[in-house]
Write an enzyme that holds these catalytic residues in place. Structure first.
Site, PDB file in Angstrom:
ATOM      1  N   LYS A 432      41.908  35.682  38.001  1.00  0.00           N
ATOM      2  CA  LYS A 432      41.696  35.234  39.379  1.00  0.00           C
ATOM      3  C   LYS A 432      40.242  35.439  39.746  1.00  0.00           C
ATOM      4  CE  LYS A 432      44.462  34.599  43.295  1.00  0.00           C
ATOM      5  NZ  LYS A 432      45.238  35.187  44.356  1.00  0.00           N
ATOM      6  N   TRP A 437      42.703  30.561  40.640  1.00  0.00           N
ATOM      7  CA  TRP A 437      43.250  30.870  39.330  1.00  0.00           C
ATOM      8  C   TRP A 437      42.529  30.159  38.202  1.00  0.00           C
ATOM      9  CZ3 TRP A 437      46.169  34.872  39.148  1.00  0.00           C
ATOM     10  CH2 TRP A 437      47.070  35.159  40.164  1.00  0.00           C
TER      11      TRP A 437
HETATM   12  P1  ADP Z   1      46.988  33.438  47.301  1.00  0.00           P
HETATM   13  O1  ADP Z   1      46.687  31.991  47.457  1.00  0.00           O
HETATM   14  O2  ADP Z   1      47.417  34.103  48.573  1.00  0.00           O
HETATM   15  O3  ADP Z   1      45.934  34.210  46.578  1.00  0.00           O
HETATM   16  P2  ADP Z   1      48.536  33.201  44.893  1.00  0.00           P
HETATM   17  O4  ADP Z   1      49.986  32.952  44.782  1.00  0.00           O
HETATM   18  O5  ADP Z   1      47.580  32.191  44.403  1.00  0.00           O
HETATM   19  O6  ADP Z   1      48.317  33.495  46.421  1.00  0.00           O
HETATM   20  O7  ADP Z   1      48.139  34.579  44.200  1.00  0.00           O
HETATM   21  C1  ADP Z   1      48.932  35.708  44.326  1.00  0.00           C
HETATM   22  C2  ADP Z   1      48.503  36.763  43.340  1.00  0.00           C
HETATM   23  O8  ADP Z   1      47.173  37.208  43.639  1.00  0.00           O
HETATM   24  C3  ADP Z   1      49.337  38.007  43.384  1.00  0.00           C
HETATM   25  O9  ADP Z   1      50.534  37.871  42.654  1.00  0.00           O
HETATM   26  C4  ADP Z   1      48.383  39.035  42.786  1.00  0.00           C
HETATM   27  O10 ADP Z   1      48.348  38.967  41.377  1.00  0.00           O
HETATM   28  C5  ADP Z   1      47.046  38.592  43.333  1.00  0.00           C
HETATM   29  N1  ADP Z   1      46.775  39.314  44.587  1.00  0.00           N
HETATM   30  C6  ADP Z   1      47.090  38.932  45.832  1.00  0.00           C
HETATM   31  N2  ADP Z   1      46.710  39.850  46.730  1.00  0.00           N
HETATM   32  C7  ADP Z   1      46.151  40.863  46.045  1.00  0.00           C
HETATM   33  C8  ADP Z   1      45.575  42.104  46.400  1.00  0.00           C
HETATM   34  N3  ADP Z   1      45.487  42.480  47.672  1.00  0.00           N
HETATM   35  N4  ADP Z   1      45.109  42.892  45.407  1.00  0.00           N
HETATM   36  C9  ADP Z   1      45.170  42.510  44.123  1.00  0.00           C
HETATM   37  N5  ADP Z   1      45.702  41.340  43.719  1.00  0.00           N
HETATM   38  C10 ADP Z   1      46.185  40.517  44.659  1.00  0.00           C
END
Ligand code: ADP
Length: 539
Positions: A432, A437
């Site tokens: 990420k 992603w």
């Molecule tokens: P978003 O668009 O809200 O980022 P996604 O579904 O694309 O949602 O990503 C979710 C993932 O991002 C989670 O499963 C986790 O792996 C990571 N993530 C989200 N929030 C956090 C956080 N506060 N700290 C670390 N990783 C996080």
């Protein structure tokens, strides 16, 4: 009690009636700042609902939306759902094939897009068989030239539409918004939010244990509305009667800063990368953050030093939130209790926090058994709640939940005895970077396609600005003298520029697990050497 359905239209009606003068301030795609009120927003949203009705959109139909955050896009969240249709928020950063897949899978009948996002549809128009028309979120003067067929100008088709158009009555379990998660390998998977889930999620967002927003606030979502249903902000802002400050497509720090200070923003939300860049901007310009009191960040873990600097130097507290597309974005928030030391408060701010009422989390072991928090053992995080997905849209072969009905999150962590979640790892094989992603498997496949490469592995390595970057490890064919530069050039022709690994290193053999998968744990151990970076060069 009265039987009232939890519907999204009730939110904008409330905002228009009770906080009708609260403002929505947008940096338009064309550049100038636009301001109007929730009253105006509600009026135009009804006009858009009427327009869609005239165009033949039926309840349950899907409309794809690809836009940066501005008032016209906000109107569509209410216009589309107000006739019982579903707004499919599209991430314009997706690759052409992924984007086409989601539009076709969702069976979007119309696409609404701002002018900045139109080229992505031009690039794949032949793949989009079911799209009947495009609506460009602009006025007649700014309509771009396009090779697309059946293109309408949003402001023009709104003209003459009924400002009193009645919202269609819908059951609260009706689908309202659809967001695809492209985190893991394989095709993106859709998460369908209901009216009920959006209303309850926005309620929770506004409570103090969540983000804590009221009518005295000015809320600025830097996070694009195409991420996890806009982290609930298109609904939470009007529900709170807060001013909404929408930054459009210009993510330059000076421009964001101008809005924060100029519009008296009190609460702002973005991924950590944005806040790291903002810190740099503040240091360079010696400026402050005006009335900004709270930052909510999520999508990746913010560095502890960053949380501390915002608080000590700018008086801004950072609440760290965790969630995912499947949990309607943030569902836990970190808030330190009163009366703890500065260090203890910072420790808690750096966790992923506690669930807000309406959602639950637990950690399970390999046999799906819950782990008692006090044991402090990491396991896989599971979630359930009023705004947590039960399945993926039209994808019965990929279950979202375990046998007990809890969402499988793909995150590893532990819940402390204080109830705060601490993420430690991920089972999802992804990277990420700056909140977006990168699929390690797609990168590996692209690298392994090089004629001189036998096998390739990609791991995430920590990066100060982007949180994570891909790092490529390759085994070269015997006798070949292919260089890291050659491999990166090869990749640059096959993947998006921002996917390109920082470097490539050669090793003699990639370690494998007992089941024959690349042993990423071993590779991470081998290459991620502390904070300073990672080992490079031939081993
Ligand atoms: P978003 O668009 O809200 O980022 P996604 O579904 O694309 O949602 O990503 C979710 C993932 O991002 C989670 O499963 C986790 O792996 C990571 N993530 C989200 N929030 C956090 C956080 N506060 N700290 C670390 N990783 C996080």
């Amino acid at each position: 009690m009265q039987q009232r359905q939890l519907t999204i239209s009730s939110i904008i009606d409330y905002a228009a009636q009770v906080f009708g003068d609260a403002e929505v301030i947008s940096r338009t795609i064309e550049g100038p700042i636009h301001r109007y009120t929730y009253r105006d927003c509600a009026r135009r949203a009804r006009q858009f609902a009427h327009t869609l009705d005239r165009l033949g959109l039926k309840p349950g139909d899907r409309v794809g939306g690809a836009s940066w955050n501005h008032y016209r896009y906000l109107e569509t969240f209410y216009g589309v759902t107000g006739i019982g249709a579903i707004l499919h928020t599209i991430n314009p950063r997706l690759f052409t094939e992924q984007l086409a897949y989601t539009v076709n899978h969702a069976e979007d009948r119309f696409i609404i897009a701002d002018a900045a996002c139109l080229p992505i549809f031009e690039a794949c128009r032949d793949l989009l068989k079911g799209v009947e028309a495009y609506i460009v979120l602009t006025d007649a003067a700014a309509m771009p030239n396009t090779g697309l067929q059946n293109v309408y100008c949003y402001d023009e088709i709104l003209q003459g539409a009924d400002e009193q158009f009645p919202w269609r009555e819908v059951d609260e379990w009706t689908g309202s918004a659809l967001c695809y998660t492209s985190g893991t390998t394989g095709d993106p998977k859709g998460v369908l939010y209901s009216h009920r889930s959006c209303v309850l999620n926005a309620y929770a967002f506004n409570t103090p244990n969540g983000v804590g927003v009221g009518f005295k606030d000015a809320l600025m979502p830097v996070v694009p509305f195409f991420h996890g249903n806009g982290w609930g902000i298109p609904f939470a802002g009007p529900m709170a009667g807060a001013n909404l400050v929408l930054p459009g497509c210009d993510m330059e720090m000076g421009k964001l800063h101008e809005l924060i200070v100029g519009e008296d923003v009190t609460v702002a939300l973005a991924v950590p990368t944005v806040w790291l860049s903002m810190l740099e901007h503040l240091r360079q310009t010696g400026s402050n953050l005006g009335r900004l009191a709270k930052i909510v960040t999520g999508g990746a873990a913010p560095p502890r030093a960053m949380i501390s600097e915002y608080e000590s130097d700018y008086g801004v507290t950072i609440s760290h939130a965790w969630g995912m597309t499947e949990t309607s974005a943030a569902t836990t928030y970190s808030h330190p209790p009163n009366g703890v030391s500065e260090k203890a408060a910072l420790d808690i701010r750096a966790t992923q926090g506690r669930p807000v009422y309406g959602s639950e989390i637990r950690v399970v072991d390999d046999a799906d058994k819950p782990i008692v928090p006090e044991f402090g053992t990491p396991g896989e995080i599971r979630a359930r709640g009023y705004w947590v997905a039960s399945d993926y849209y039209k994808t019965p072969d990929k279950p979202a939940v375990d046998a007990n009905g809890w969402l499988i999150t793909g995150d590893i962590g532990l819940i402390g005895s204080d109830g705060n979640l601490r993420l430690t790892d991920r089972t999802k094989d992804v990277i990420k970077s700056g909140g977006e992603w990168i699929s390690s498997i797609d990168l590996e496949n692209a690298a392994a396609g090089h004629p001189d490469i036998v096998e390739a592995a990609v791991i995430a390595v920590p990066h100060e600005r982007w949180q994570e970057r891909p790092f490529l490890i390759v085994v070269r064919r015997q006798g070949s003298d292919v260089t890291a530069g050659d491999v990166l050039t090869w990749l640059s022709e096959r993947v998006a520029k921002w996917w390109l690994p920082e470097d490539a290193v050669f090793i003699n053999e990639i370690p494998h697990t007992g089941t024959g998968k690349i042993d990423k744990v071993a590779l991470r151990k081998q290459f991620a050497v502390g904070k300073s970076g990672f080992a490079t060069g031939e081993t």
